[in-house]
Design a protein around this motif. Structure first.
Motif, PDB file in Angstrom:
ATOM      1  N   HIS A   8       1.768  19.065   6.477  1.00 37.65           N
ATOM      2  CA  HIS A   8       2.163  18.420   5.230  1.00 37.65           C
ATOM      3  C   HIS A   8       2.127  16.902   5.365  1.00 37.65           C
ATOM      4  O   HIS A   8       2.540  16.345   6.372  1.00 37.65           O
ATOM      5  N   ARG A   9       1.622  16.242   4.330  1.00 39.76           N
ATOM      6  CA  ARG A   9       1.556  14.782   4.320  1.00 39.76           C
ATOM      7  C   ARG A   9       2.350  14.277   3.118  1.00 39.76           C
ATOM      8  O   ARG A   9       2.188  14.769   2.007  1.00 39.76           O
ATOM      9  N   LEU A  20       8.498   8.710   0.260  1.00 39.39           N
ATOM     10  CA  LEU A  20       8.694   7.796  -0.863  1.00 39.39           C
ATOM     11  C   LEU A  20       9.153   8.511  -2.122  1.00 39.39           C
ATOM     12  O   LEU A  20       9.851   7.915  -2.957  1.00 39.39           O
ATOM     13  N   GLN A  21       8.795   9.773  -2.288  1.00 41.28           N
ATOM     14  CA  GLN A  21       9.218  10.498  -3.476  1.00 41.28           C
ATOM     15  C   GLN A  21      10.728  10.691  -3.510  1.00 41.28           C
ATOM     16  O   GLN A  21      11.311  10.947  -4.569  1.00 41.28           O
ATOM     17  N   TRP A  22      11.396  10.559  -2.361  1.00 38.80           N
ATOM     18  CA  TRP A  22      12.859  10.631  -2.306  1.00 38.80           C
ATOM     19  C   TRP A  22      13.485   9.235  -2.279  1.00 38.80           C
ATOM     20  O   TRP A  22      14.634   9.067  -2.679  1.00 38.80           O
ATOM     21  N   ARG A  60       0.829  -1.202   0.000  1.00 39.50           N
ATOM     22  CA  ARG A  60       0.000   0.000   0.000  1.00 39.50           C
ATOM     23  C   ARG A  60       0.864   1.252   0.000  1.00 39.50           C
ATOM     24  O   ARG A  60       1.869   1.324   0.714  1.00 39.50           O
ATOM     25  N   CYS A  61       0.463   2.229  -0.786  1.00 38.40           N
ATOM     26  CA  CYS A  61       1.065   3.560  -0.737  1.00 38.40           C
ATOM     27  C   CYS A  61       0.001   4.520  -0.223  1.00 38.40           C
ATOM     28  O   CYS A  61      -1.079   4.624  -0.803  1.00 38.40           O
ATOM     29  N   ASP A 115      10.636  -0.239  -6.949  1.00 35.94           N
ATOM     30  CA  ASP A 115      10.990   0.846  -7.854  1.00 35.94           C
ATOM     31  C   ASP A 115       9.685   1.545  -8.248  1.00 35.94           C
ATOM     32  O   ASP A 115       8.918   1.034  -9.074  1.00 35.94           O
ATOM     33  N   VAL A 116       9.408   2.686  -7.623  1.00 35.53           N
ATOM     34  CA  VAL A 116       8.180   3.435  -7.886  1.00 35.53           C
ATOM     35  C   VAL A 116       8.492   4.775  -8.554  1.00 35.53           C
ATOM     36  O   VAL A 116       7.716   5.728  -8.449  1.00 35.53           O
TER      37      VAL A 116
END
Length: 325
Positions: free
Chosen positions: A226-227, A246-248, A208-209, A268-269
């Protein structure tokens, strides 16, 4: 000197005896690492299982693909090829094609591997759900090579094998499931089941993300609420990986233990964040078993796997391709 497995175990997650696990993600002190029951999982569009088959004087790779009605190639596809350095497909079957759009039938072909025959009956097949591509009972798929059993799937093959004067009892073709590839489409909730060893238990895997509040020592008023995206992976309701920001951290890996085996979990997202249009890319998650001495190679290289000596234990990999729509 300590062995490699004991060294890994200090910083790894251990998952065993799924039936006795508590119904919570106990490894992390968080209330939303697991999936709430109300969230609907993404749709599974296709499943491909890759088998390594050892017959007298022959080593084969058989790929079986199931696609649901959402997929344009819905139906059953089977391919048989030689497990050499440059495998050439000797038989392809697609039940959704113009000539083979039927739920029961057979097809044979003469090739350099010998006479290959595929038989299938999906007329009474039962599925987990209306969208599940792979049947769970009341079906069979049989592959013969020179009248020898190479692959038998399903639970309804007995009568057909009798007609072919073949006996399933004692059947041992040296079959090994070396890879399972599952494709999903929908949101960022993915649920499936897998065995990491053929004789082991089936484990429930949930990915899950979600968005969680950013934590830090100092927060300004502008970032207080901020989330940021967080990736959670659970096996048998036990969190094995939790990736914040996760974006980093869009690529990474974690070593876990399942059924006493070392398992590399990798993700790998990247395309979820950096594709065009944003958020509509495909992510890849991989679970790959390996023995304790194989500590350097993480990612699956199928050619190397099929070229290993037949006495060596073949690794198993589960790949989940997650298309976020």
């Amino acid at each position: 000197m300590r062995d490699l497995v004991s060294c890994f175990s200090e910083n790894s997650i251990n998952v065993t005896h799924p039936l006795s696990l508590p119904s919570s993600c106990s490894n992390y002190n968080t209330s939303n690492a697991c999936i709430p029951p109300s969230l609907i999982p993404s749709i599974q569009t296709s499943i491909t299982s890759i088998y390594r088959i050892t017959l007298p004087s022959k080593h084969l790779i058989i790929k079986v693909t199931w696609c649901n009605k959402i997929n344009p190639s819905h139906g059953l596809s089977i391919s048989v090829s030689s497990a050499d350095q440059n495998p050439s497909t000797s038989l392809k079957l697609n039940t959704s094609s113009r000539f083979f759009r039927k739920k029961k039938g057979n097809k044979s072909v003469d090739s350099d591997l010998g006479k290959i025959e595929a038989l299938w009956d999906l007329s009474s097949a039962k599925y987990d759900s209306n969208t599940c591509p792979e049947p769970i009972q009341s079906f069979y798929v049989i592959v013969l090579v020179d009248a020898r059993l190479a692959l038998v799937l399903g639970d309804s093959s007995e009568e057909t094998l009798k007609k072919k004067s073949l006996a399933f009892d004692g059947f041992d073709s040296g079959k090994s499931l070396i890879s399972r590839q599952e494709y999903f489409s929908g949101n960022t909730f993915y649920s499936t089941k897998a065995k990491f060893v053929e004789s082991g238990d089936s484990h429930e895997i949930v990915i899950r993300c979600s968005a969680e509040k950013t934590e830090g020592l100092k927060q300004s008023s502008s970032t207080h609420n901020h989330r940021s995206p967080v990736l959670s992976v659970c096996i048998d309701e036990k969190t094995v990986t939790k990736v914040k920001r996760l974006q980093w951290n869009f690529r990474g890996n974690q070593t876990i233990f399942v059924d006493g085996l070392l398992v590399d979990l990798m993700w790998d997202v990247h395309d979820w964040f950096f594709c065009n249009p944003e958020g509509c890319g495909k992510a890849v998650f991989m679970f790959r078993t390996r023995n304790g001495l194989d500590s350097s190679r993480l990612w699956l290289e199928e050619k190397k796997m099929v070229q290993k000596d037949e006495q060596d234990k073949l690794d198993f990999s589960l790949l989940i391709y997650a298309c976020k729509t």
